[in-house]
Motif scaffolding. Structure first.
Motif, mmCIF file in Angstrom:
data_model
loop_
_atom_site.group_PDB
_atom_site.id
_atom_site.type_symbol
_atom_site.label_atom_id
_atom_site.label_comp_id
_atom_site.label_asym_id
_atom_site.label_seq_id
_atom_site.Cartn_x
_atom_site.Cartn_y
_atom_site.Cartn_z
ATOM 1 N N THR A 66 88.016 17.332 67.178
ATOM 2 C CA THR A 66 88.223 15.978 66.666
ATOM 3 C C THR A 66 87.351 15.743 65.442
ATOM 4 N N ALA A 67 86.096 16.195 65.544
ATOM 5 C CA ALA A 67 85.196 16.013 64.409
ATOM 6 C C ALA A 67 85.734 16.752 63.184
ATOM 7 N N LEU A 68 86.144 17.995 63.381
ATOM 8 C CA LEU A 68 86.629 18.767 62.241
ATOM 9 C C LEU A 68 87.923 18.163 61.691
ATOM 10 N N SER A 69 88.800 17.667 62.593
ATOM 11 C CA SER A 69 90.039 17.063 62.087
ATOM 12 C C SER A 69 89.749 15.801 61.300
ATOM 13 N N SER A 70 88.783 15.002 61.785
ATOM 14 C CA SER A 70 88.556 13.772 61.022
ATOM 15 C C SER A 70 87.929 14.125 59.683
ATOM 16 N N ALA A 71 87.107 15.176 59.658
ATOM 17 C CA ALA A 71 86.599 15.630 58.367
ATOM 18 C C ALA A 71 87.768 16.053 57.474
ATOM 19 N N TYR A 72 88.734 16.715 58.059
ATOM 20 C CA TYR A 72 89.914 17.172 57.319
ATOM 21 C C TYR A 72 90.638 15.991 56.683
ATOM 22 N N ILE A 73 90.853 14.966 57.501
ATOM 23 C CA ILE A 73 91.630 13.834 57.007
ATOM 24 C C ILE A 73 90.844 13.071 55.934
ATOM 25 N N VAL A 74 89.545 12.892 56.188
ATOM 26 C CA VAL A 74 88.726 12.178 55.210
ATOM 27 C C VAL A 74 88.654 12.968 53.898
ATOM 28 N N ARG A 75 88.440 14.268 54.036
ATOM 29 C CA ARG A 75 88.291 15.094 52.845
ATOM 30 C C ARG A 75 89.588 15.133 52.037
ATOM 31 N N ALA A 76 90.731 15.134 52.736
ATOM 32 C CA ALA A 76 92.004 15.163 52.035
ATOM 33 C C ALA A 76 92.181 13.912 51.189
ATOM 34 N N SER A 78 89.574 12.094 49.973
ATOM 35 C CA SER A 78 88.397 11.682 49.207
ATOM 36 C C SER A 78 88.446 12.093 47.747
ATOM 37 N N ALA A 79 89.338 12.993 47.377
ATOM 38 C CA ALA A 79 89.425 13.354 45.959
ATOM 39 C C ALA A 79 90.805 13.928 45.700
ATOM 40 N N ASN A 80 91.115 14.152 44.426
ATOM 41 C CA ASN A 80 92.461 14.646 44.133
ATOM 42 C C ASN A 80 92.469 16.147 43.844
ATOM 43 N N ASP A 81 91.573 16.878 44.512
ATOM 44 C CA ASP A 81 91.544 18.321 44.286
ATOM 45 C C ASP A 81 92.228 19.084 45.417
ATOM 46 N N TRP A 82 92.990 18.390 46.220
ATOM 47 C CA TRP A 82 93.621 18.991 47.396
ATOM 48 C C TRP A 82 94.921 19.664 46.978
ATOM 49 N N GLN A 83 94.994 20.982 47.164
ATOM 50 C CA GLN A 83 96.259 21.667 46.857
ATOM 51 C C GLN A 83 96.791 22.307 48.128
ATOM 52 N N GLN A 147 95.259 38.271 49.770
ATOM 53 C CA GLN A 147 95.985 39.031 48.763
ATOM 54 C C GLN A 147 96.477 38.145 47.633
ATOM 55 N N GLN A 148 96.786 36.885 47.992
ATOM 56 C CA GLN A 148 97.197 35.958 46.929
ATOM 57 C C GLN A 148 95.989 35.394 46.190
ATOM 58 N N GLY A 149 94.805 35.862 46.550
ATOM 59 C CA GLY A 149 93.608 35.364 45.885
ATOM 60 C C GLY A 149 93.137 34.030 46.414
ATOM 61 N N ILE A 150 93.563 33.675 47.617
ATOM 62 C CA ILE A 150 93.121 32.398 48.180
ATOM 63 C C ILE A 150 92.032 32.659 49.215
ATOM 64 N N HIS A 157 91.892 22.663 51.034
ATOM 65 C CA HIS A 157 92.816 22.997 52.114
ATOM 66 C C HIS A 157 92.569 24.405 52.634
ATOM 67 N N SER A 158 92.317 25.332 51.705
ATOM 68 C CA SER A 158 92.058 26.696 52.175
ATOM 69 C C SER A 158 90.734 26.745 52.946
ATOM 70 N N SER A 159 89.745 25.966 52.505
ATOM 71 C CA SER A 159 88.486 25.931 53.254
ATOM 72 C C SER A 159 88.756 25.550 54.698
ATOM 73 N N PHE A 160 89.510 24.478 54.869
ATOM 74 C CA PHE A 160 89.790 24.024 56.229
ATOM 75 C C PHE A 160 90.663 25.020 56.976
ATOM 76 N N PHE A 161 91.593 25.657 56.253
ATOM 77 C CA PHE A 161 92.446 26.627 56.944
ATOM 78 C C PHE A 161 91.601 27.727 57.567
ATOM 79 N N TYR A 162 90.728 28.318 56.741
ATOM 80 C CA TYR A 162 89.891 29.402 57.281
ATOM 81 C C TYR A 162 88.982 28.877 58.386
ATOM 82 N N LEU A 163 88.394 27.717 58.139
ATOM 83 C CA LEU A 163 87.458 27.180 59.123
ATOM 84 C C LEU A 163 88.139 26.909 60.465
#
Ligand code: HEM
Ligand code: CU
Lengths: 230, 613
Positions: A66-76, A78-83, A147-150, A157-163
């Motif tokens: 829950t903590a990580l998900s709320s961080a996910y939602i807040v972070r998404a 909080s700025a426009n750098d989300w791809q 392989q795609q360099g991500i 988004h990739s940070s959260f994906f790996y995490l």
């Protein structure tokens, strides 16, 4: 200072066996564990302990996610750098594998209840293999992204994906350890009743955890790839 | 209490090797004592640091030759430098909050007495219990190692306070002294601590739900058990959030992610992304860390104090020789405090620029915690009302707890209002508030618990005379230390500043600052009376019987110290509530929980209604 007291004067007691309401159904002071069953000792058994403990542990793991998900939602938001990442296709395979593994484990659990030891054991092994397959497929998804360099730092988004996948995978390893334990245990014959209820409880606890991991993965999968920020 | 009222269960024989018995023990009593020893060691470290801080605040610039030899980097020429001071603040807060206030009350006394008070032979999962202690100890070793591997010579560990606010804490070495390896170790230590506490909480909850003996219904449990149970629930639900935050923070520092680090940061003269040592960061939210931290942080303050509340209720009732006033209300108040505690974290962040509507919501919820807190306070007073009190040392500390809880709680109601908190946030006023209510009150709860249960744990009484000296100096001392701090805060003295010599508007406070430091040093020294009493009494104290305080709960039905399986192979049977003091018609002024019901009681009527719970 209080004087040292070692005992108390007994109050007038009702006669023993007078059936005062604090007594268990089994009479007074007869040793339990053998003889007829007793609801009190059943409830207090080690078997129940595993189930309760597992629910409690799941509550705390749920809070972590829950903590990580709320961080996910807040972070998404909080700025426009989300791809958003394109979903690695292999994750569909992961999802299928873990769902099937839940089903096989459920069958394993029922086989144990029905006393079919060998079927129980082979289903356990099958579940373990499916679980390993799930982990392998997750690692494959990581490879594909790499392989795609991500990488983890590429974008939020990739940070959260790996995490999130790593944290889920780490918890799944605990489930695999549990399955391994059950498999080893199922070799021992459990003739006496107490040991049988105990191993049933352990199986219940592990499968509870495994189903939890299953549902958790589906939730994370939806969160990562189907939840859109408005 | 005759043997035939008990049920025989399997006897557990104690292990015989020293290692299995005292080091890697599975016995909850030994583990409890291990936790208490950990806290007793940690508190000395924390106290020493606080004395160093006070010395610097009141005599800034003084040359302390001893410091020059001990910390050549932090106090060059014996003069404490600001970075050294700030790392002292951080380590003091972290060690006290985590390794003292979270270990002794719950892991220590809870571990020792929860199983005995519910009539169990051990915890539900003894191996997990052992692990929880050893994991916690590793956490302590890691935080201490930050002193030596802090990554900069001028500090003894990280700089960031016990709250480790981002982005400073998330940037790494680039952000200055105290931000290198020491900060990593700080986060790792906290993460380890979280795991240890979670293992403990899991055990407490399962034990309480599963292992109560025959007749020990929930509403017959001592209030201590309710407190430990609620504390465990709080820990179970809040530590994972801190753990999650810690993982994110560590990733920001080590992997280069931007969870908490905003874009365009200009730190130590370097713009983010212009050198390899300061990689590019974008879009992170420092406030997110505050939310995660305080979602844990507020429940944590109750984790620290609830066990003290439980012990206080228990001890007040025992020495007032009266049942706890409003047992049910006390149980619900504990729960209400625990529940509300999850919805008020925003009151630590009023200044963070949150919307006034959120601030108002947090403010109203915060103030509503005052209601169950007041219920508890009035019930404590109700318990004392008209009682013929036995003023033993544990009783004095329990009364001291009530006093400190009220004194510190009142200022909580002040700070809980946004408009009042804005100017007072991060001043000495907040410092005074939480030291009184969280720091000192919890510690008083633990002193009370120590003096009260020592005879059970070691079979000997602690010295009452030394105990009373300890109580009075400490009690007067803490008020003299923390009441002036309210004044300093109102004048505007900010927290976490190494010295105030540059601020003329604070110069008039200097005599007060010196006064506080002098009292603080005296109070700290007084604690050695307690340590002496503790050690001396283990060997030389007056022998105690099974029930020296004439108390009613299960721990007093077994030997002092209790045998390895607590009740020597039998399970006690419980017939009544935990606080049956002064029951009309009973031959003694207290009735043990194991005392079977009498004929008159069973037939019903006759004036005992007030004592049934
Ligand atoms: C009616 C009860 C209480 C209320 C309304 C209350 C309110 C507050 C508020 C509003 C703050 C934030 C002040 C600021 O930073 O500007 C605060 C800080 C704090 N309170 Fe309380 N409080 C209450 C009881 C407690 C209790 C029982 C404890 C501990 C057992 C506690 C421990 C703390 C701590 C540790 C802080 C400071 C944390 C920090 O900034 O380092 N409070 N309180
Ligand atoms: Cu708070």
């Amino acid at each position: 200072m209080a004087t040292t007291v070692t005992g108390t004067k007994p109050l007038t007691k009702t006669g023993l066996g007078g059936g005062s309401k604090g007594r268990g159904p089994n009479g007074n002071g007869s040793p339990k564990r053998n003889g007829h069953r007793d609801a009190f000792f059943d409830a207090r058994s080690a078997a129940n302990r595993y189930r309760i403990g597992m629910w409690v542990a799941m509550a705390s793991i749920l809070m972590l996610f829950t903590a990580l998900s709320s961080a996910y939602i807040v972070r998404a938001a909080s700025a426009n750098d989300w791809q958003p990442l394109r979903m690695p296709r292999v994750l569909l395979l992961s999802t299928a594998l873990i769902i099937v593994s839940s089903i096989t484990l459920e069958f394993a659990r029922r086989k144990l209840k029905a006393g079919q030891q060998s079927a129980h054991k082979s289903l356990l092994v099958l579940t373990t293999l499916l679980g390993l397959g799930f982990l392998g497929s997750q690692v494959f998804a990581w490879k594909e992204l790499a392989q795609q360099g991500i990488y983890i730092t590429s974008n939020p988004h990739s940070s959260f994906f790996y995490l999130l996948t790593a944290t889920h995978g780490a918890h799944l390893l605990g489930g695999l350890a549990g399955l391994g334990f059950l498999t080893l245990r199922s070799r021992l014959r459990t003739d006496d009743e107490l040991a049988a209820t105990k191993s049933q409880a352990q199986t219940d606890a592990v499968s509870l955890y495994w189903h939890f991991m299953d549902v958790l993965w589906i939730y994370l999968f939806v969160l990562l790839f189907f939840w859109r920020q408005v | 209490m005759s043997a035939e009222t008990h049920e025989a269960v399997h006897r557990h024989e104690p292990p015989t090797s020293f290692i299995r018995k005292y080091i890697f023990s599975l016995d909850h009593k030994v583990i409890g004592i291990q936790y208490i020893i950990l806290a007793l060691v940690a508190v000395i470290v924390g106290m020493t640091m606080s004395v160093l801080m006070r010395m610097n605040l009141s005599w800034p610039g003084t040359n302390w030759p001893i410091l020059a030899t001990l910390f050549p980097g932090g106090a060059p020429g014996g003069v404490i430098n600001p970075e050294f001071y700030l790392s002292l603040v951080t380590m003091h807060g972290t060690i006290m909050v985590f390794f003292v206030l979270t270990t002794a009350p719950q892991g220590g006394f809870g571990n020792y007495f929860l199983p005995i008070q519910i009539g169990a032979e051990d915890m539900a999962f003894p191996v997990l219990n052992m692990l929880s202690f050893w994991v916690t100890l590793v956490g302590f070793i890691v935080i201490l190692s930050a002193i030596f591997f802090s990554g900069s010579a001028s500090t003894i560990g990280p700089i960031g306070g016990w709250t480790g606010y981002a982005p400073l804490s998330a940037l790494g070495q680039i952000a200055g002294p105290g931000q290198g390896m020491g900060m990593n170790l700080w986060i790792i230590s906290i993460a380890i601590f979280c795991v240890g506490s979670l293992l403990g909480a899991l055990n407490f909850i399962t034990t309480l739900l599963n292992m109560r003996t025959r007749g020990m219904s929930l509403m017959r449990m001592p209030l201590t058990c309710w407190a430990w149970f609620t504390t465990a629930v709080l820990a179970l639900l809040s530590f994972p959030v801190l753990l999650g935050g810690g993982i994110l923070l560590l990733l920001d520092r080590l992997a280069g992610t931007s969870f908490f680090i905003p874009g365009g940061l200009y730190v130590s003269g370097i713009l983010s992304g212009t050198t390899p040592s300061f990689p590019i960061h974008t879009g992170g939210s420092p406030i997110l860390w505050q939310h995660l931290f305080w979602f844990f942080g507020h429940p944590e303050v109750y984790i620290a104090i609830l066990p003290g509340m439980g012990a206080t209720s228990h001890i007040l009732s025992t020495f007032a020789r009266k049942p706890v006033f409003g047992y049910r209300a006390m149980v619900f108040a504990i729960f209400a405090i625990g529940l509300l505690g999850f919805f008020v974290w925003g009151h630590h962040m009023f200044i963070s620029g949150m919307s006034p509507y959120s601030a108002m919501t947090f403010s109203i919820l915060t103030l509503s915690i005052g209601v169950p807190s007041a219920v508890k306070t009035f019930n404590w007073l109700g318990t004392l009302w008209g009682a013929r009190i036995r003023f033993t040392t544990p009783m004095l500390f329990a009364i001291g707890f009530v006093s400190l809880f009220v004194a510190g709680g009142i200022t909580g109601l002040v700070l809980g209002q946004t408009s009042l908190d804005l100017p007072m946030h991060d001043t000495y006023f907040v410092l005074a508030h939480f030291h009184l209510v969280m720091g000192v009150a919890s510690i008083f709860g633990m002193f009370a618990a120590t003096y009260f249960w020592f005879p059970k744990m070691f079979g000997r009484m602690m010295s009452e005379r030394l105990g009373k000296i300890h109580f009075w100096i400490t009690f007067v001392g803490v008020y003299c230390i923390f009441v002036p701090m309210h004044v300093m805060g109102l004048v505007g003295m900010p927290r976490r500043y190494a010295q105030f010599t540059e601020y003329t508007f604070l110069s008039r406070l200097h005599p007060l600052v010196v006064f506080v430091s002098v009292v603080a040093i005296i109070t700290v020294l007084t604690q050695f009376i307690f340590y002496f009493n503790l050690i001396w009494s283990i060997f030389k104290g007056k022998k105690a019987g099974a029930n020296p305080w004439e108390a009613t709960t299960l721990e007093w039905t077994t030997a002092s110290p209790p045998p390895h399986d607590n009740f020597a192979g039998v399970l006690p049977v419980v017939y009544r509530g935990p606080y049956e003091f002064a029951v009309p018609g009973a031959p003694n002024d207290f009735v043990m929980q194991t005392e079977p019901e009498t004929e008159t009681e069973r037939v019903g009527g006759n004036g005992h209604n007030g004592h049934r719970h």
